[in-house]
Design a protein around this motif. Structure first.
Motif, PDB file in Angstrom:
ATOM      1  N   GLN A  44       0.971  -1.418   0.013  1.00 51.59           N
ATOM      2  CA  GLN A  44       0.026   0.109   0.430  1.00 51.59           C
ATOM      3  C   GLN A  44       0.784   1.677   0.033  1.00 51.59           C
ATOM      4  O   GLN A  44       0.392   1.996  -0.603  1.00 51.59           O
ATOM      5  CB  GLN A  44      -1.038   0.524   1.206  1.00 51.59           C
ATOM      6  CG  GLN A  44      -2.558  -1.433   1.282  1.00 51.59           C
ATOM      7  CD  GLN A  44      -2.880  -0.885   2.547  1.00 51.59           C
ATOM      8  OE1 GLN A  44      -2.285  -1.188   3.143  1.00 51.59           O
ATOM      9  NE2 GLN A  44      -4.034  -1.802   2.329  1.00 51.59           N
ATOM     10  N   ALA A  47       2.564   1.988  -3.244  1.00 53.33           N
ATOM     11  CA  ALA A  47       1.393   2.078  -4.310  1.00 53.33           C
ATOM     12  C   ALA A  47       1.220   3.880  -3.869  1.00 53.33           C
ATOM     13  O   ALA A  47       0.776   4.664  -5.403  1.00 53.33           O
ATOM     14  CB  ALA A  47      -0.570   1.769  -4.347  1.00 53.33           C
ATOM     15  N   VAL A  51       1.377   7.267  -6.554  1.00 51.61           N
ATOM     16  CA  VAL A  51      -0.105   8.134  -6.824  1.00 51.61           C
ATOM     17  C   VAL A  51       1.002   9.323  -6.955  1.00 51.61           C
ATOM     18  O   VAL A  51       0.942  10.716  -7.675  1.00 51.61           O
ATOM     19  CB  VAL A  51      -0.942   7.652  -6.360  1.00 51.61           C
ATOM     20  CG1 VAL A  51      -1.663   9.381  -6.052  1.00 51.61           C
ATOM     21  CG2 VAL A  51      -1.399   6.543  -6.602  1.00 51.61           C
ATOM     22  N   LEU A  59      -5.646   3.415 -12.785  1.00 52.59           N
ATOM     23  CA  LEU A  59      -5.640   1.955 -12.532  1.00 52.59           C
ATOM     24  C   LEU A  59      -4.890   1.207 -13.090  1.00 52.59           C
ATOM     25  O   LEU A  59      -3.812   1.099 -12.886  1.00 52.59           O
ATOM     26  CB  LEU A  59      -6.907   1.077 -12.055  1.00 52.59           C
ATOM     27  CG  LEU A  59      -6.885  -0.224 -11.106  1.00 52.59           C
ATOM     28  CD1 LEU A  59      -5.999   0.381 -10.226  1.00 52.59           C
ATOM     29  CD2 LEU A  59      -7.877  -0.633 -11.571  1.00 52.59           C
ATOM     30  N   SER A  74      -6.372  -2.622  -8.351  1.00 49.29           N
ATOM     31  CA  SER A  74      -8.265  -2.382  -7.597  1.00 49.29           C
ATOM     32  C   SER A  74      -8.117  -2.942  -6.553  1.00 49.29           C
ATOM     33  O   SER A  74      -8.780  -2.681  -5.513  1.00 49.29           O
ATOM     34  CB  SER A  74      -9.133  -2.794  -8.761  1.00 49.29           C
ATOM     35  OG  SER A  74      -9.932  -2.306  -8.466  1.00 49.29           O
ATOM     36  N   CYS A  77      -6.645  -0.498  -3.828  1.00 48.79           N
ATOM     37  CA  CYS A  77      -7.110   0.894  -4.644  1.00 48.79           C
ATOM     38  C   CYS A  77      -8.262   0.329  -3.231  1.00 48.79           C
ATOM     39  O   CYS A  77      -8.263   1.677  -2.562  1.00 48.79           O
ATOM     40  CB  CYS A  77      -6.961   1.500  -5.923  1.00 48.79           C
ATOM     41  SG  CYS A  77      -5.536   1.442  -6.337  1.00 48.79           S
ATOM     42  N   GLN A  81      -8.831   3.592  -0.295  1.00 49.59           N
ATOM     43  CA  GLN A  81      -9.828   4.523  -0.581  1.00 49.59           C
ATOM     44  C   GLN A  81     -10.527   4.034   0.772  1.00 49.59           C
ATOM     45  O   GLN A  81     -11.288   5.139   1.250  1.00 49.59           O
ATOM     46  CB  GLN A  81     -10.645   4.054  -1.963  1.00 49.59           C
ATOM     47  CG  GLN A  81     -11.947   5.399  -1.964  1.00 49.59           C
ATOM     48  CD  GLN A  81     -12.377   4.986  -2.944  1.00 49.59           C
ATOM     49  OE1 GLN A  81     -12.802   3.950  -4.122  1.00 49.59           O
ATOM     50  NE2 GLN A  81     -13.211   5.791  -4.230  1.00 49.59           N
ATOM     51  N   LEU A  86      -7.058   7.386  -0.401  1.00 50.29           N
ATOM     52  CA  LEU A  86      -6.668   8.048  -2.284  1.00 50.29           C
ATOM     53  C   LEU A  86      -7.644   8.022  -2.787  1.00 50.29           C
ATOM     54  O   LEU A  86      -9.505   7.491  -2.124  1.00 50.29           O
ATOM     55  CB  LEU A  86      -6.445   6.344  -2.618  1.00 50.29           C
ATOM     56  CG  LEU A  86      -6.060   5.992  -4.159  1.00 50.29           C
ATOM     57  CD1 LEU A  86      -5.121   7.121  -4.569  1.00 50.29           C
ATOM     58  CD2 LEU A  86      -5.984   4.899  -4.815  1.00 50.29           C
ATOM     59  N   ARG A  88     -10.444   7.900  -6.243  1.00 50.90           N
ATOM     60  CA  ARG A  88     -11.259   6.960  -7.888  1.00 50.90           C
ATOM     61  C   ARG A  88     -11.974   8.242  -8.384  1.00 50.90           C
ATOM     62  O   ARG A  88     -12.728   8.787  -7.949  1.00 50.90           O
ATOM     63  CB  ARG A  88     -11.304   5.982  -7.377  1.00 50.90           C
ATOM     64  CG  ARG A  88     -10.249   4.797  -7.172  1.00 50.90           C
ATOM     65  CD  ARG A  88     -11.119   3.485  -7.475  1.00 50.90           C
ATOM     66  NE  ARG A  88     -10.657   2.406  -6.147  1.00 50.90           N
ATOM     67  CZ  ARG A  88     -10.664   1.987  -6.436  1.00 50.90           C
ATOM     68  NH1 ARG A  88     -10.896   0.609  -7.602  1.00 50.90           N
ATOM     69  NH2 ARG A  88     -10.062   0.151  -5.347  1.00 50.90           N
ATOM     70  N   LEU A 100      -6.504   7.535 -10.317  1.00 48.09           N
ATOM     71  CA  LEU A 100      -6.074   7.546  -8.944  1.00 48.09           C
ATOM     72  C   LEU A 100      -5.644   9.050  -8.634  1.00 48.09           C
ATOM     73  O   LEU A 100      -4.503   9.230  -9.166  1.00 48.09           O
ATOM     74  CB  LEU A 100      -5.221   6.191  -8.039  1.00 48.09           C
ATOM     75  CG  LEU A 100      -6.022   5.269  -9.103  1.00 48.09           C
ATOM     76  CD1 LEU A 100      -4.751   4.491  -9.053  1.00 48.09           C
ATOM     77  CD2 LEU A 100      -7.266   4.869  -8.680  1.00 48.09           C
TER      78      LEU A 100
END
Length: 160
Positions: A44, A47, A51, A59, A74, A77, A81, A86, A88, A100
């Protein structure tokens, strides 16, 4: 081979020392990440950093940088989220494309972890001699230059 490459420690010895230092640095990174108010897994964290580096990324682009399949990215994410780190949204250029971006909390988390890492490194570096810090800086600069000069090839790939 230039003479500067022939003198000094053997490459195998330096490789072992770098590997050992990388393991310590990775453990330090993990510890400083766990001291944050919001806990995230290493994947995470990776990621979020991707971003952040892009500002916004779709994505599929994130999945490619994570070397993951889009469905796994996904799900990752989904968790980010749900944690409020995060967002979307459909792309303004292609409604089927999911973009994202970090939330304010996501940016704050990365900043907090960055501060924790910087402080931990500063404490360790303060225990080194000025000459040792200078040598480390010189060596790391040359190392970064060598990685960049590898170009598009990954330096860890074997060449035929």
């Amino acid at each position: 081979m230039t003479s500067s490459h022939r003198r000094g420690p053997r490459t195998a010895d330096v490789s072992s020392a770098v590997e050992s230092a990388a393991e310590v640095l990775t453990a330090l990174w993990d510890r400083t990440q766990q001291t944050s108010r919001t806990r995230v897994s290493p994947s995470q964290m990776q990621a979020l950093a991707i971003v952040e580096r892009h500002g916004q990324i779709n994505l599929n682009g994130l999945a490619a940088e994570l070397d993951a399949i889009p469905s796994s990215a996904s799900r990752l994410c989904d968790r980010l989220q749900a944690a409020g780190l995060l967002t979307r949204a459909a792309s303004v250029h292609n409604r089927r494309e999911v973009m994202l971006a970090l939330t304010r909390d996501g940016r704050a988390l990365l900043a907090e972890i960055g501060r924790n890492r910087h402080q931990a490194l500063a404490r360790i570096l303060a225990d080194m001699s000025p000459d040792g810090r200078e040598a480390l800086l010189t060596g790391l600069s040359e190392f970064n230059d060598a990685v960049r000069s590898a170009g598009a090839d990954e330096p860890w790939e074997q060449h035929a």
